[in-house]
Enzyme design. Structure first.
Site, mmCIF file in Angstrom:
data_model
loop_
_atom_site.group_PDB
_atom_site.id
_atom_site.type_symbol
_atom_site.label_atom_id
_atom_site.label_comp_id
_atom_site.label_asym_id
_atom_site.label_seq_id
_atom_site.Cartn_x
_atom_site.Cartn_y
_atom_site.Cartn_z
ATOM 1 N N MET A 277 -12.491 -5.528 3.986
ATOM 2 C CA MET A 277 -11.586 -4.815 5.075
ATOM 3 C C MET A 277 -11.410 -5.586 6.370
ATOM 4 S SD MET A 277 -10.691 -2.205 3.492
ATOM 5 C CE MET A 277 -9.657 -1.498 4.940
ATOM 6 N N ASP B 265 -4.548 3.892 -1.972
ATOM 7 C CA ASP B 265 -5.801 4.195 -1.013
ATOM 8 C C ASP B 265 -6.011 5.745 -0.918
ATOM 9 O OD1 ASP B 265 -6.063 1.756 0.543
ATOM 10 O OD2 ASP B 265 -3.937 1.805 1.103
ATOM 11 N N MET C 205 -8.629 8.536 0.155
ATOM 12 C CA MET C 205 -9.492 9.010 1.183
ATOM 13 C C MET C 205 -9.741 10.324 1.160
ATOM 14 S SD MET C 205 -7.571 7.114 4.244
ATOM 15 C CE MET C 205 -6.736 5.313 4.310
ATOM 16 N N MET D 202 -11.913 5.311 -1.022
ATOM 17 C CA MET D 202 -12.727 5.250 0.309
ATOM 18 C C MET D 202 -13.338 6.612 0.302
ATOM 19 S SD MET D 202 -9.900 3.459 2.800
ATOM 20 C CE MET D 202 -8.914 3.628 1.560
ATOM 21 N N HIS E 148 -1.084 -0.932 -4.332
ATOM 22 C CA HIS E 148 -2.522 -0.781 -3.606
ATOM 23 C C HIS E 148 -2.395 0.773 -3.517
ATOM 24 C CE1 HIS E 148 -6.191 -1.713 -1.742
ATOM 25 N NE2 HIS E 148 -5.731 -0.633 -0.632
ATOM 26 N N SER F 142 0.810 -1.273 -0.048
ATOM 27 C CA SER F 142 -0.053 0.035 0.033
ATOM 28 C C SER F 142 0.770 1.366 0.153
ATOM 29 C CB SER F 142 -0.899 0.159 1.123
ATOM 30 O OG SER F 142 -1.542 1.225 1.448
ATOM 31 N N HIS G 116 -8.061 1.671 -4.402
ATOM 32 C CA HIS G 116 -9.225 1.421 -3.593
ATOM 33 C C HIS G 116 -9.770 3.073 -2.993
ATOM 34 C CE1 HIS G 116 -9.815 0.274 1.044
ATOM 35 N NE2 HIS G 116 -10.943 0.529 0.472
ATOM 36 N N ASP H 32 -7.315 -6.328 3.283
ATOM 37 C CA ASP H 32 -6.697 -5.202 3.419
ATOM 38 C C ASP H 32 -6.783 -4.755 5.003
ATOM 39 O OD1 ASP H 32 -5.774 -2.674 2.974
ATOM 40 O OD2 ASP H 32 -7.239 -1.915 1.813
HETATM 41 C C1 DX5 Z 1 -6.872 1.422 5.158
HETATM 42 C C2 DX5 Z 1 -6.329 1.122 3.918
HETATM 43 C C3 DX5 Z 1 -5.118 0.151 3.789
HETATM 44 C C4 DX5 Z 1 -4.283 0.580 4.770
HETATM 45 C C5 DX5 Z 1 -3.309 -0.935 5.009
HETATM 46 O O1 DX5 Z 1 -7.928 2.327 5.279
HETATM 47 O O2 DX5 Z 1 -7.172 0.724 3.021
HETATM 48 O O3 DX5 Z 1 -4.916 -0.159 2.378
HETATM 49 O O4 DX5 Z 1 -3.020 1.327 3.862
HETATM 50 O O5 DX5 Z 1 -2.448 -0.522 5.642
HETATM 51 P P1 DX5 Z 1 -1.840 -1.526 7.079
HETATM 52 O O6 DX5 Z 1 -1.193 -2.876 6.195
HETATM 53 O O7 DX5 Z 1 -0.609 -0.791 7.482
HETATM 54 O O8 DX5 Z 1 -2.945 -2.087 7.829
HETATM 55 ZN ZN ZN Z 2 -6.827 -0.198 0.950
#
Ligand code: DX5
Ligand code: ZN
Length: 216
Positions: A138, A36, A38, A69, A34, A9, A67, A176
């Protein structure tokens, strides 16, 4: 798509040295990036948007797994695909018209994934499982890296696998949150195809070696 894949990630990368960290992933045994995204509304944190996505597009040489969010993800799907997303996953909880959004992602030329929060049961996917390319479960509440893995995820992996087999779906299962070298073999064993790892990779002394260990 083959299974037993590792997706580091980018959220846990050092943004002051983003190109260096992307090159590390390029040169490692990792399979996917990956990414993320947000928005501070769907989740209580803001990560990054298109400028970072552009940098990833310029340097990443592997499959890019985005991903989202964010609320109303359908508004931004096309732009993420234009910025090089190979797969876009949207949250079940964020989509009023999930079927339409999944079709939109595929029509624009990317693979489409659906994401479930830890408290959302697997059965809600019954009528979409044959349409999606991936189910992302998740294993922490989305919003932050470095959180503790939620053990109930194993049960959800088994239920998702069952749903996939019953419906002759080709969807992959991705996990994840809180993935590390200890739980990775158990997650693959339970039926996971793709593991996301942020903290486990980037906080380790030797990220490339950690990626190798996650694959065993
Ligand atoms: C959380 C993200 C994850 C996060 C995972 O909201 O969707 O992808 O980066 O990080 P770790 O592996 O540190 O839990
Ligand atoms: Zn993620």
């Amino acid at each position: 798509m083959k299974t037993k894949l590792i997706a580091p990630s980018v959220l846990s990368a050092d943004f002051g040295n983003l190109q260096r960290d992307i090159e590390m992933i390029n040169g490692s045994q990792a399979d996917w990036f990956h990414v993320d995204v947000m928005d501070g509304r769907f989740v209580p944190n803001i990560s990054f948007g298109f400028p970072v996505m552009k940098a990833i597009q310029e340097h990443a040489k592997k499959f890019v797994d985005v991903h989202l969010m964010i609320v109303e993800p359908e508004k931004y799907v096309e732009e993420f695909i234009n910025y090089g997303a190979d797969l876009v996953s949207v949250h079940y909880e964020a989509c009023t018209h999930l079927h339409r959004t999944i079709n939109l992602i595929q029509d624009k030329g990317a693979k489409a994934g659906v994401v479930l929060n830890p408290s959302t049961p697997v059965w809600v996917l019954e009528d979409i499982i044959t349409e999606v390319d991936l189910v992302l479960l998740m294993s922490v509440n989305p919003g932050f890296g470095g959180q503790k893995f939620i053990e109930n995820t194993y049960k959800k992996i088994r239920e998702t696998k069952e749903l996939i087999l019953e419906n002759n779906s080709t969807a992959l299962i991705e996990i994840d949150g809180g993935v590390n070298t200890e739980n990775a073999p158990k997650l693959f064993e339970a039926g996971a195809d793709v593991l996301v790892a942020g903290n486990a990779v980037f906080a380790s002394e030797n990220p490339e070696r950690t990626i190798e260990l996650l694959k065993v």
